[in-house]
Every structure is written in structure tokens, then in C-alpha cells.
Design a protein around this motif. Structure first.
Motif, PDB file in Angstrom:
ATOM      1  N   THR A 196     -19.507 -19.540  42.429  1.00 29.10           N
ATOM      2  CA  THR A 196     -19.436 -18.246  41.750  1.00 29.10           C
ATOM      3  C   THR A 196     -20.603 -18.114  40.769  1.00 29.10           C
ATOM      4  O   THR A 196     -21.106 -19.113  40.249  1.00 29.10           O
ATOM      5  CB  THR A 196     -18.116 -18.064  40.977  1.00 29.10           C
ATOM      6  OG1 THR A 196     -18.070 -19.000  39.886  1.00 29.10           O
ATOM      7  CG2 THR A 196     -16.919 -18.260  41.867  1.00 29.10           C
ATOM      8  N   ALA A 197     -20.986 -16.881  40.520  1.00 25.83           N
ATOM      9  CA  ALA A 197     -21.980 -16.570  39.496  1.00 25.83           C
ATOM     10  C   ALA A 197     -21.641 -15.198  38.938  1.00 25.83           C
ATOM     11  O   ALA A 197     -21.239 -14.300  39.689  1.00 25.83           O
ATOM     12  CB  ALA A 197     -23.398 -16.583  40.068  1.00 25.83           C
ATOM     13  N   GLY A 198     -21.795 -15.046  37.619  1.00 23.58           N
ATOM     14  CA  GLY A 198     -21.454 -13.752  37.047  1.00 23.58           C
ATOM     15  C   GLY A 198     -21.681 -13.703  35.553  1.00 23.58           C
ATOM     16  O   GLY A 198     -22.471 -14.461  34.988  1.00 23.58           O
ATOM     17  N   ALA A 199     -20.959 -12.789  34.922  1.00 20.77           N
ATOM     18  CA  ALA A 199     -21.054 -12.586  33.476  1.00 20.77           C
ATOM     19  C   ALA A 199     -19.652 -12.378  32.923  1.00 20.77           C
ATOM     20  O   ALA A 199     -18.730 -11.993  33.656  1.00 20.77           O
ATOM     21  CB  ALA A 199     -21.942 -11.389  33.149  1.00 20.77           C
ATOM     22  N   THR A 206     -22.117 -17.039  33.586  1.00 18.29           N
ATOM     23  CA  THR A 206     -21.202 -18.040  34.120  1.00 18.29           C
ATOM     24  C   THR A 206     -21.644 -18.501  35.507  1.00 18.29           C
ATOM     25  O   THR A 206     -22.155 -17.707  36.304  1.00 18.29           O
ATOM     26  CB  THR A 206     -19.766 -17.490  34.208  1.00 18.29           C
ATOM     27  OG1 THR A 206     -19.716 -16.442  35.185  1.00 18.29           O
ATOM     28  CG2 THR A 206     -19.309 -16.936  32.871  1.00 18.29           C
ATOM     29  N   VAL A 207     -21.457 -19.780  35.767  1.00 22.40           N
ATOM     30  CA  VAL A 207     -21.615 -20.342  37.112  1.00 22.40           C
ATOM     31  C   VAL A 207     -20.440 -21.277  37.334  1.00 22.40           C
ATOM     32  O   VAL A 207     -19.961 -21.942  36.394  1.00 22.40           O
ATOM     33  CB  VAL A 207     -22.946 -21.107  37.281  1.00 22.40           C
ATOM     34  CG1 VAL A 207     -24.120 -20.159  37.235  1.00 22.40           C
ATOM     35  CG2 VAL A 207     -23.104 -22.202  36.217  1.00 22.40           C
ATOM     36  N   GLY A 208     -19.956 -21.333  38.567  1.00 22.48           N
ATOM     37  CA  GLY A 208     -18.794 -22.169  38.825  1.00 22.48           C
ATOM     38  C   GLY A 208     -18.721 -22.595  40.270  1.00 22.48           C
ATOM     39  O   GLY A 208     -19.525 -22.177  41.127  1.00 22.48           O
ATOM     40  N   GLU A 220     -10.785 -24.377  40.208  1.00 20.09           N
ATOM     41  CA  GLU A 220     -12.172 -23.976  39.938  1.00 20.09           C
ATOM     42  C   GLU A 220     -12.605 -24.493  38.579  1.00 20.09           C
ATOM     43  O   GLU A 220     -11.808 -24.531  37.637  1.00 20.09           O
ATOM     44  CB  GLU A 220     -12.270 -22.448  39.980  1.00 20.09           C
ATOM     45  CG  GLU A 220     -13.634 -21.879  39.630  1.00 20.09           C
ATOM     46  CD  GLU A 220     -13.625 -20.354  39.570  1.00 20.09           C
ATOM     47  OE1 GLU A 220     -13.456 -19.723  40.638  1.00 20.09           O
ATOM     48  OE2 GLU A 220     -13.736 -19.810  38.466  1.00 20.09           O
ATOM     49  N   VAL A 221     -13.866 -24.897  38.476  1.00 19.12           N
ATOM     50  CA  VAL A 221     -14.464 -25.246  37.195  1.00 19.12           C
ATOM     51  C   VAL A 221     -15.651 -24.313  36.965  1.00 19.12           C
ATOM     52  O   VAL A 221     -16.444 -24.073  37.883  1.00 19.12           O
ATOM     53  CB  VAL A 221     -14.892 -26.733  37.131  1.00 19.12           C
ATOM     54  CG1 VAL A 221     -15.887 -27.079  38.225  1.00 19.12           C
ATOM     55  CG2 VAL A 221     -15.443 -27.075  35.758  1.00 19.12           C
ATOM     56  N   LYS A 222     -15.727 -23.739  35.753  1.00 22.69           N
ATOM     57  CA  LYS A 222     -16.748 -22.744  35.448  1.00 22.69           C
ATOM     58  C   LYS A 222     -17.447 -23.122  34.147  1.00 22.69           C
ATOM     59  O   LYS A 222     -16.792 -23.525  33.172  1.00 22.69           O
ATOM     60  CB  LYS A 222     -16.115 -21.356  35.323  1.00 22.69           C
ATOM     61  CG  LYS A 222     -17.105 -20.238  35.044  1.00 22.69           C
ATOM     62  CD  LYS A 222     -16.381 -18.898  34.872  1.00 22.69           C
ATOM     63  CE  LYS A 222     -15.782 -18.426  36.176  1.00 22.69           C
ATOM     64  NZ  LYS A 222     -15.137 -17.092  36.026  1.00 22.69           N
ATOM     65  N   VAL A 282     -14.473 -24.024  31.584  1.00 15.07           N
ATOM     66  CA  VAL A 282     -13.144 -23.509  31.894  1.00 15.07           C
ATOM     67  C   VAL A 282     -12.668 -24.118  33.213  1.00 15.07           C
ATOM     68  O   VAL A 282     -13.371 -24.040  34.228  1.00 15.07           O
ATOM     69  CB  VAL A 282     -13.144 -21.971  31.999  1.00 15.07           C
ATOM     70  CG1 VAL A 282     -11.719 -21.454  32.204  1.00 15.07           C
ATOM     71  CG2 VAL A 282     -13.761 -21.349  30.757  1.00 15.07           C
ATOM     72  N   VAL A 283     -11.510 -24.743  33.177  1.00 15.24           N
ATOM     73  CA  VAL A 283     -10.872 -25.279  34.375  1.00 15.24           C
ATOM     74  C   VAL A 283      -9.697 -24.361  34.718  1.00 15.24           C
ATOM     75  O   VAL A 283      -8.793 -24.182  33.905  1.00 15.24           O
ATOM     76  CB  VAL A 283     -10.387 -26.721  34.165  1.00 15.24           C
ATOM     77  CG1 VAL A 283      -9.683 -27.236  35.411  1.00 15.24           C
ATOM     78  CG2 VAL A 283     -11.558 -27.636  33.797  1.00 15.24           C
TER      79      VAL A 283
END
Length: 249
Positions: free
Chosen positions: A159-162, A186-188, A203-205, A243-244
Motif C-alpha cells: 500500500t501507499a498513500g496519505a 504512508t507505505v505498508g 498489515e504493517v504500515k 501501525v499494525v
């Protein structure tokens, strides 16, 4: 985030993913929820933990008397609790747009050390201090999910985002005060595990703040110069977070 904490998070994620993978492999002959990824829109929720941190840029400010030079740091991290709701929109076979507003509860303990002080002083308050900054973030993450091809009952993804964060806690009136809002990149990474009745997605971010959240405007300290020195000693504060999360979709 120190390496020890990061190792613990990675080990925990690997154990959970390993258990889910073992379950999925045991059921490889049965394709669970074969049409789950064909829905244009689906919803879910998540629970998890967050590890909050702040990156502090000190400037080595020395008082006029020359006996105080304070440096701030966050030596350790405590896990907080996270809860979110999820809306997922399928863009294409391997791409989904996800929005997951929620609440993050946590805290950060900042330690201050006077480099011109003496650890043997009887008045330790002039040598070292600490501040506990509690946060209740309302978060609005928007992520692009990029998934690999499904393999039986597993499907890894990135994942990638804001993410917008707004702190609902009251203004902190101690040594440092942080602004209430921030924007984070954010990347995860994670993996979809297709169970009989739902998808489990651990998921881990990693989240990186873009703004300097240090509040330099401190009229509340006008009559307390002993606390003003801490704001003067710091140039910049940026939020960081790991964040987990466990999604149920």
C-alpha cells in the motif's frame, strides 16, 4: 522507532502471518470466497496497535547564564490501540482504493537532559525531566492497494498513500506543545487470507509526518521562563508512527 521494538513488531507479524498461511495451506483444495475480489465496493473494519514516535531536531540553545543546554529525545515507545472502519473500491484487477477513518489512542514520553548539568546534583529536576504526551488521533487514511495474483487462499499486497491526523486531546501545557493536525505519507505491506466467511488481512504500515508540529507560540509560558527554554531548544518536531492492523473484510 528503535530496532528492538521494530524486531518485536516484525516477529509478531511473521507469527500471525505464518499461522494464517498454515491455515490457508491446509485448505488449498477448497477455494474460499472465490468472488470476494470481484466486488466493485466492499466494507470492513479493523483493530490493531500503533507505536507513536516524534523526530526531534535540537538546536543546542544555551541560556544566558550558560548553565543549561537541554536536549530532547524519545527513548522508548508504548503500544497504543487503533480501531478503523473500511471502504474499499476496486479500480482494476490488482488495484484498490481504500479509505479507513478511525481513532488511534497512544502516548509519547519525551525525555529532556541538561548537557551542562551534573547527574550527581541533589536537585535532579535541573539535570533531567520528562513529559508524557497523550494523543487521541482521529485519522483519515487514503491508500492505493497493489495486490499480487491470488495464490490459493493467500494474496500479498503493498500500500501507499496519505493520512490526515487530528489530535482530539487538549492542548499540552508542559515543556513542549504540539500542533493538533498533521499530514503523513504512508507505505505498508500485508497479505489477504481468505477464510470461510471473511478475509483476514494483517498489515504493517509506516507513517511519516510532513509538517513541523512544534508549537512555538507559547503565551501560556510568558511568566514561566524555566519552561520556555525547552521550546527555544527545539527547532523542529515531526510525527512518525508504525501501525499494525488486522482487517476483517
Amino acid at each position: 522507532m528503535d530496532l528492538t521494538k521494530l524486531r518485536h513488531i516484525v516477529v509478531m507479524m511473521l507469527l500471525i502471518v505464518g499461522c494464517a498461511a498454515a491455515y490457508a495451506q491446509d485448505n488449498d483444495m477448497i477455494l474460499n470466497r472465490p468472488y470476494a475480489d470481484t466486488k466493485r465496493v466492499h466494507f470492513g473494519f479493523s483493530v490493531g496497535m500503533n507505536f507513536q514516535n516524534i523526530a526531534i531536531t535540537n538546536n543546542g540553545y544555551v541560556t544566558d547564564a550558560g548553565d543549561e543546554e537541554w536536549y530532547a529525545d524519545v527513548p522508548s515507545h508504548s503500544p497504543g490501540f487503533s480501531v478503523n472502519v473500511l471502504a474499499d473500491y476496486r479500480i482494476a484487477e490488482h488495484f484498490n482504493l481504500r479509505i479507513s477513518p478511525g481513532l488511534y489512542f497512544g502516548n509519547k514520553t519525551v525525555r529532556y537532559l541538561n548537557h551542562r548539568g551534573n547527574p550527581e546534583w541533589l536537585d535532579q529536576y535541573k539535570y533531567k525531566q520528562s513529559q508524557n504526551i497523550k494523543s487521541t488521533y482521529i485519522v483519515v487514511p487514503i491508500d492505493l492497494k497493489m495486490s499480487a495474483k491470488r495464490y490459493h487462499n493467500m494474496r500479498p499486497y503493498f500500500t501507499a498513500g496519505a493520512m490526515y491526523t487530528g489530535d482530539l486531546a487538549k492542548d499540552h501545557s508542559e515543556q513542549l506543545r504540539l500542533k493538533n493536525s498533521d499530514v503523513m505519507l504512508t507505505v505498508g505491506m500485508g497479505c489477504d487470507f481468505y477464510m470461510s466467511f471473511f478475509k483476514l488481512c494483517p498489515e504493517v504500515k509506516f507513517c511519516f509526518g510532513l509538517k513541523n508540529v512544534l508549537d512555538k507560540n507559547r503565551p501560556d509560558l510568558a511568566e514561566d521562563p524555566s519552561l520556555q527554554i525547552f521550546t527555544k531548544s527545539v527547532n523542529k518536531v515531526k510525527n512518525n508512527m508504525v501501525v499494525v492492523t488486522f482487517y476483517f473484510e
